[in-house]
Scaffold this active site. Structure first.
Site, PDB file in Angstrom:
ATOM      1  N   GLY A 229       0.669  -1.258   0.286  1.00  0.00           N
ATOM      2  CA  GLY A 229       0.356  -0.230  -0.065  1.00  0.00           C
ATOM      3  C   GLY A 229       0.343   1.002   0.166  1.00  0.00           C
ATOM      4  O   GLY A 229       1.852   1.108  -0.248  1.00  0.00           O
ATOM      5  N   VAL A 234       3.150  -5.456   3.554  1.00  0.00           N
ATOM      6  CA  VAL A 234       2.379  -6.229   4.879  1.00  0.00           C
ATOM      7  C   VAL A 234       3.176  -7.806   4.290  1.00  0.00           C
ATOM      8  O   VAL A 234       3.096  -7.651   3.532  1.00  0.00           O
ATOM      9  CB  VAL A 234       1.180  -6.621   5.214  1.00  0.00           C
ATOM     10  CG1 VAL A 234       0.525  -6.951   5.517  1.00  0.00           C
ATOM     11  CG2 VAL A 234       0.623  -4.893   5.381  1.00  0.00           C
ATOM     12  N   LYS A 248       4.050  -5.053   9.442  1.00  0.00           N
ATOM     13  CA  LYS A 248       4.070  -3.757   8.325  1.00  0.00           C
ATOM     14  C   LYS A 248       5.013  -2.996   8.222  1.00  0.00           C
ATOM     15  O   LYS A 248       5.049  -2.934   9.288  1.00  0.00           O
ATOM     16  CB  LYS A 248       2.691  -3.004   9.177  1.00  0.00           C
ATOM     17  CG  LYS A 248       2.438  -2.192   8.152  1.00  0.00           C
ATOM     18  CD  LYS A 248       1.086  -1.192   8.442  1.00  0.00           C
ATOM     19  CE  LYS A 248       1.475   0.230   7.875  1.00  0.00           C
ATOM     20  NZ  LYS A 248      -0.018   1.041   8.244  1.00  0.00           N
ATOM     21  N   ASP A 346      -9.031   7.253   7.607  1.00  0.00           N
ATOM     22  CA  ASP A 346      -8.940   6.515   5.164  1.00  0.00           C
ATOM     23  C   ASP A 346      -9.102   4.925   5.753  1.00  0.00           C
ATOM     24  O   ASP A 346      -8.816   4.157   6.420  1.00  0.00           O
ATOM     25  CB  ASP A 346      -6.975   6.094   6.318  1.00  0.00           C
ATOM     26  CG  ASP A 346      -6.885   5.606   4.624  1.00  0.00           C
ATOM     27  OD1 ASP A 346      -7.436   5.896   3.444  1.00  0.00           O
ATOM     28  OD2 ASP A 346      -5.532   5.475   4.603  1.00  0.00           O
TER      29      ASP A 346
END
Length: 583
Positions: A229, A234, A248, A346
């Site tokens: 992302g 991850v 992560k 988010d």
């Protein structure tokens, strides 16, 4: 190891050189100050007196060998002389008679007393001198250095020694930065003050060593990569004791400051809910370019985005509703279950993870913000989030409220109904937002025009009424005025009622008129939305009712079957058989 050995030898040589210079008095300023001799000196040092210990020869020179010309006065305890020093100026030197002090303790007593008391109306003691072969003088004002040439020579040596020491320190620092002396590096977790702050918060998280994480992920290999992302990658990590965890690893530029990283660590350690991802630990190693790593519980079924975009199996209508309910509960907990409230900022499908039983878990708290408190209606904040899911009211006013999360969630509800990207550039109307695309069909109650075609090809029949309610609720969440949007608690309740109503109705099924009626090959319904042929069969033993609509078993030949809905045209030019006994 060879570099470490060389660095160790070099450090030892530097220490040895400094010691030699000290012994040879090349670095006179390193010499220990001398006070009263032996045991008494040690005692005064423990008293931490801040006085200068003068050399007797310095005092002789300053007073012309205690001449009568420098005599200021005499008393029962001794004589007082005027002493002139090149740097310190004029001082008064009191030289006691030999018999004035019956013991060294008496002399020490006066030294200690005058060093302890400070007042503008009390004489100030600058230093003292006690030499075995002389009577001990006391100096009132400040110290000497001998003749000018000797002073210049000493200062030159001190200056050279200072430059040399600075060069040594600079060299050691360079070796430290270049990792030639890695064993000198301090272990650290969150950097200085921030780490201390987290310790004071008493967070119950494990601090992982970077090498542990490298081993668990095969050095962060692509085989262990679960997803990527904007904030980082991850990985799936396997540990001997903890089992499987999600790791992560943030990109170097993901966190603008250590505070952002701390924000996510502190938040996830403080909030606990079955629909929020659980944080297990963290890692911040300075020698790994400031790597910031979060270690989460592992969720085996990926993110909701993977199912919406078709990279995984399609979800049934019931599972979609349950996922929406779970995610709504998690967000509602952030909004109303903690004080002060927390705004996620988010909310999007990739941040809704699916656990072993497909229960929703809201994740990625890197952009969270504390909500308004007291009489505040909002908090002012820079715009942060994901385009397509950002609340337009927040973007235009910079006023952040919990309804900004509601807007984002409304977009997700529309995606659950239609399985469509938030902005689709493949259609004729380029870059059309899902809200603008879905609104006309939902407002006129024609959810079948936007429904995900995969929902019509599953063993469990899609409940169109619930899907329509979900779409309508999604539109309510994205209304222009934030205060007219429902709260996340209300969203959760409405979804639960819709699902409960469908389950209750299905448990009390009753026969009613069918939606489809068997027609022969030569028959066509004049008002039918389709054209083609439907083969007639024996339906006497296969009549069912779903949501008050009767269904019979039939076979559809799709070779010439056409759909008005563009979303359903993917079924054209195929021959499928829909067995209603399985529904």
């Amino acid at each position: 190891m060879s570099l470490e050995f060389i660095a160790g030898i070099f450090s030892a040589m530097v220490v040895a050189l400094l010691y030699w210079l000290f012994r040879k008095k090349v670095i006179p300023f390193l010499k220990q100050r001398k006070t009263l001799k032996g045991r008494e000196h040690k005692s005064l040092e423990h008293d931490a007196i801040s006085l200068r210990c003068f050399d007797f020869k310095e005092l002789e020179k300053a007073t012309a060998n205690f001449s009568q010309d420098c005599l200021l006065g005499s008393g029962a305890f001794g004589n007082v002389y005027k002493g002139t020093f090149e740097l310190e100026g004029t001082l008064a030197i009191k030289r006691a008679h030999f018999e004035s002090f019956t013991s060294v303790d008496e002399f020490r007593n006066e030294v200690r007393l005058l060093s302890a008391v400070r007042h503008r109306n009390l004489i100030g003691l600058v230093g003292y001198c006690e030499e075995p072969e002389t009577s001990p003088p006391e100096i009132f004002s400040q110290p000497p250095l001998g003749n000018r040439s000797r002073f210049v020579r000493k200062m030159s040596l001190e200056f050279i020694a200072g430059i040399f020491s600075a060069m040594v320190v600079a060299l050691l620092y360079w070796l430290f930065r270049k990792k030639v002396i890695p064993f000198l590096k301090q272990r650290k977790t969150l950097k200085g003050r921030e780490h201390k702050s987290l310790e004071h918060d008493a967070i119950s998280l494990r601090c992982f060593d970077f090498k542990e994480l490298e081993k668990a992920t095969a050095n962060f290999s692509q085989d262990c990569l679960l997803g990527s992302g904007a904030f980082g990658n991850v990985y799936k990590g396997t540990f001997e004791l903890e089992g499987t965890l999600a790791i992560k690893r943030a990109h170097f530029e993901s966190f603008t400051s250590v505070d952002e990283f701390r924000n996510e660590v502190r938040l996830l350690s403080a909030v606990r809910h079955r629909n929020l991802i659980g944080l297990v630990g963290y890692c911040e190693e300075p020698e790994q370019d400031g790597a910031k790593i979060l270690v989460y519980e592992y969720v085996p079924n990926g993110s909701l985005l993977e199912y919406i975009m078709g990279s995984r199996m399609s979800l049934t209508w019931r599972r979609r509703v349950k996922i929406a309910i779970g995610a709504a509960r998690g967000i509602a907990y952030l909004h109303e279950g903690v004080k002060p409230s927390i705004i996620h900022r988010d909310i999007k499908p990739s941040n809704i993870l699916l656990g072993e039983g497909f229960e929703a878990k809201v994740s990625d708290f890197g952009l969270v913000k504390s909500g308004p408190t007291g009489d505040q209606s909002h908090v002012s904040s820079q715009i942060k989030g994901t385009p397509g899911y950002l609340d337009p009211a927040y973007c235009s006013s910079f006023h952040l409220t919990k309804f900004s999360d509601v807007y984002s969630f409304g977009v997700i509800l529309l995606q659950l109904v239609s399985a469509r990207p938030v902005v689709d550039s493949t259609e004729k109307q380029s870059n059309q937002h899902i809200i603008d695309w879905a609104r006309p069909s939902i407002e006129k109650g024609s959810v079948e025009e936007i429904i995900d075609a995969n929902l019509l090809c599953q063993s469990e029949p899609c409940n169109m009424e619930v899907m329509l309610k979900m779409g309508q609720l999604g539109l309510r969440c994205v209304v222009e005025e934030p205060k007219h949007r429902p709260t996340m608690t209300q969203v959760c309740q409405e979804l639960e009622r819709a699902l409960s109503s469908a389950d209750s109705f299905n448990s009390n099924k009753q026969f009613s008129k069918g939606f489809f009626t068997p027609i022969g090959l030569s028959q066509q319904s004049p008002k039918s939305e389709t054209r083609g042929s439907v083969e007639s069969n024996d339906y006497s033993q296969s009549f069912v009712s779903i949501d008050g609509v009767g269904f019979q078993k039939f076979h559809v030949d799709m070779d010439s079957f056409s759909f008005k809905s563009t979303n359903l045209r993917c079924l054209e030019n195929n021959s499928i058989s829909i067995d209603m006994n399985r529904m």
